[in-house]
Design a protein around this motif. Structure first.
Motif: not given
Length: 242
Positions: A69-73, A215-228
């Motif tokens: 279902e999610f090719p990034f796997y 990362v998300t199941k879609y392969g996007k990178l999750m980044v916490t920015l300075e404002d949290e």
């Protein structure tokens, strides 16, 4: 399993794609090249390699029966298969640089290019892998290295290939058994610079700081920015500076 060995080819991924158009290609068909005249990396980059010194191959994975279902796997699984192979060779300080470069310390030793074949649904995938093994000079590539440069050992390319295939089958089985969360957790545990202050560049060339969280199941990178705030980035939207 069928292994096709070629002396020279423009691209093993392209060779496999042409095969699919003309014949029935079986699961885990592999094309290995001594030399690629037009090896390709992520986002159109070229992969330069000295003849006979590195491991360059493409693997055909049939997905017509097993629904992904999610090719990034697939990307996560193959990254982990290579990581496990290299850990068994005692290559130090290994990490996965999102989405699927393999680094030792901060030097790139492996690149992966995944091209999915879609016929109404995700039907199969072609996984191109280039590992710097016994090459020792990388002109104008300051961030590139090789297994031999790192350890001083000369490696057998066929042995490395066989181990990658073994671990690829193991992680493929994990996905077929629905162990998606376990694969994702292991991938995130090996992410380069996870939870460390890092600098990124956006498409406008602007630099900003943040912490890689996963990362998300879609392969996007999750980044916490300075404002949290946690922001999700696609491959073409951000570059990790290191």
């Amino acid at each position: 399993m069928r292994i096709i060995k070629l002396d020279a080819i423009d691209s093993t991924n392209s060779f496999l794609k042409e095969m699919i158009c003309t014949e029935t290609v079986t699961d885990y068909t592999i094309v290995v090249a001594e030399y690629q005249t037009n090896g390709r990396g992520q986002m159109g980059t070229n992969w330069d390699s000295e003849k006979g010194k590195n491991l360059m191959f493409s693997l055909f994975k049939d997905l017509s029966i097993h629904v992904v279902e999610f090719p990034f796997y697939i990307s996560m699984a193959i990254s982990l298969a290579i990581l496990k192979t290299l850990k068994a060779l005692n290559i130090p300080d290994l990490h996965i640089k999102w989405p699927n470069d393999i680094l030792s310390a901060d030097k790139k030793i492996c690149g992966i290019l995944i091209e999915n074949v879609i016929k109404n649904k995700l039907n199969s995938t072609i996984i191109g892998i280039g590992i710097n093994v016994n090459q020792t000079e990388f002109n104008n590539l300051p961030k590139a290295s090789s297994l031999k440069n790192i350890t001083g050992v000369h490696y057998n390319l066929d042995e490395i290939l066989q181990n990658i295939i073994k671990y690829t089958k193991a992680y493929s089985e994990c996905l077929q058994q629905g162990e998606y969360e376990a694969v994702k957790n292991e991938y995130e545990a090996n992410l380069f610079r996870k939870n460390k202050p890092s600098t990124f560049k956006n498409t406008e060339g602007e630099l900003f700081s943040g912490f890689i969280k996963g990362v998300t199941k879609y392969g996007k990178l999750m980044v916490t920015l300075e404002d949290e705030v946690v922001k999700k980035f696609d491959l073409k939207e951000v570059t990790l500076m290191y």
